[in-house]
Motif scaffolding. Structure first.
Motif, mmCIF file in Angstrom:
data_model
loop_
_atom_site.group_PDB
_atom_site.id
_atom_site.type_symbol
_atom_site.label_atom_id
_atom_site.label_comp_id
_atom_site.label_asym_id
_atom_site.label_seq_id
_atom_site.Cartn_x
_atom_site.Cartn_y
_atom_site.Cartn_z
ATOM 1 N N MET A 1 0.835 -1.181 0.000
ATOM 2 C CA MET A 1 0.000 0.000 0.000
ATOM 3 C C MET A 1 0.883 1.249 0.000
ATOM 4 O O MET A 1 1.976 1.237 0.547
ATOM 5 N N PRO A 2 0.382 2.338 -0.568
ATOM 6 C CA PRO A 2 1.151 3.586 -0.589
ATOM 7 C C PRO A 2 1.446 4.084 0.824
ATOM 8 O O PRO A 2 0.697 3.819 1.761
ATOM 9 N N GLU A 3 2.541 4.799 0.932
ATOM 10 C CA GLU A 3 2.927 5.388 2.213
ATOM 11 C C GLU A 3 3.155 6.879 2.036
ATOM 12 O O GLU A 3 3.566 7.331 0.981
ATOM 13 N N VAL A 4 2.852 7.637 3.065
ATOM 14 C CA VAL A 4 3.141 9.065 3.128
ATOM 15 C C VAL A 4 3.859 9.301 4.444
ATOM 16 O O VAL A 4 3.331 8.992 5.511
ATOM 17 N N LYS A 7 3.772 6.538 6.891
ATOM 18 C CA LYS A 7 2.475 6.019 7.325
ATOM 19 C C LYS A 7 1.815 5.276 6.174
ATOM 20 O O LYS A 7 1.712 5.795 5.072
ATOM 21 N N GLN A 8 1.378 4.059 6.463
ATOM 22 C CA GLN A 8 0.732 3.253 5.440
ATOM 23 C C GLN A 8 -0.708 3.723 5.252
ATOM 24 O O GLN A 8 -1.408 4.025 6.214
ATOM 25 N N LEU A 9 -1.155 3.800 3.999
ATOM 26 C CA LEU A 9 -2.513 4.226 3.683
ATOM 27 C C LEU A 9 -3.320 3.040 3.169
ATOM 28 O O LEU A 9 -2.781 2.147 2.534
ATOM 29 N N ASN A 104 -15.963 -8.041 -3.969
ATOM 30 C CA ASN A 104 -15.316 -7.696 -5.225
ATOM 31 C C ASN A 104 -14.912 -6.228 -5.255
ATOM 32 O O ASN A 104 -13.804 -5.888 -5.683
ATOM 33 N N VAL A 105 -15.776 -5.348 -4.793
ATOM 34 C CA VAL A 105 -15.466 -3.912 -4.768
ATOM 35 C C VAL A 105 -14.270 -3.647 -3.851
ATOM 36 O O VAL A 105 -13.356 -2.906 -4.211
ATOM 37 N N VAL A 106 -14.250 -4.261 -2.692
ATOM 38 C CA VAL A 106 -13.141 -4.070 -1.746
ATOM 39 C C VAL A 106 -11.829 -4.575 -2.342
ATOM 40 O O VAL A 106 -10.816 -3.873 -2.327
ATOM 41 N N PHE A 113 -5.796 0.853 -5.810
ATOM 42 C CA PHE A 113 -5.121 1.794 -4.920
ATOM 43 C C PHE A 113 -3.647 1.438 -4.780
ATOM 44 O O PHE A 113 -2.774 2.296 -4.871
ATOM 45 N N LYS A 114 -3.387 0.157 -4.595
ATOM 46 C CA LYS A 114 -2.012 -0.313 -4.404
ATOM 47 C C LYS A 114 -1.168 -0.096 -5.653
ATOM 48 O O LYS A 114 -0.007 0.301 -5.571
#
Length: 123
Positions: A1-4, A7-9, A104-106, A113-114
């Motif tokens: 997952m992306p991080e900023v 912090k993992q989002l 499926n949506v999740v 997103f990833k």
């Protein structure tokens, strides 16, 4: 997952079904209600487990039935053997299909997103 900034989002999404007027027909709340009724065999027991009033549970079920034009429950009145409620086959199918749709949506949201978002730090 992306991080900023370390912090993992995580992606979160919420879906529901509406009618043409924007009124909620079905969503996670109603899914939980029907699952509890199916498991417990009673609107009252479902309301108690979900920490909702009987009136709130009944109101949501009734609204969904009216908006779909189809019953969701078979109800039996109390008495010596006690009352209860069972999901009709249509309601069981609705629950199963909504579960699949939601999963499926999740999953797809998490994948998009990833893999598809690059977050740049503001300067």
């Amino acid at each position: 997952m992306p991080e900023v900034k370390g912090k993992q989002l995580f992606m979160r999404s919420k879906i529901w079904i509406e009618d043409e007027g924007g009124a909620v027909v079905f969503g996670l709340g109603r899914l939980k209600i029907l699952e509890a009724v199916h498991r417990l065999g009673s609107l009252q027991a479902a309301a108690k487990e979900l920490k909702m009033s009987y009136r709130a549970v009944w109101g949501r079920i009734k609204a969904t039935e009216e908006r779909l034009g189809s019953p969701l429950l078979v109800r039996s009145k109390g008495g010596a053997s006690g009352g209860g409620s069972q999901l009709v086959p249509f309601a069981l199918e609705l629950v199963e299909q909504f579960r699949k749709l939601h999963k499926n949506v999740v999953v797809q949201s998490d994948i998009l997103f990833k893999n598809g978002i690059t977050i740049k730090e503001n300067k």
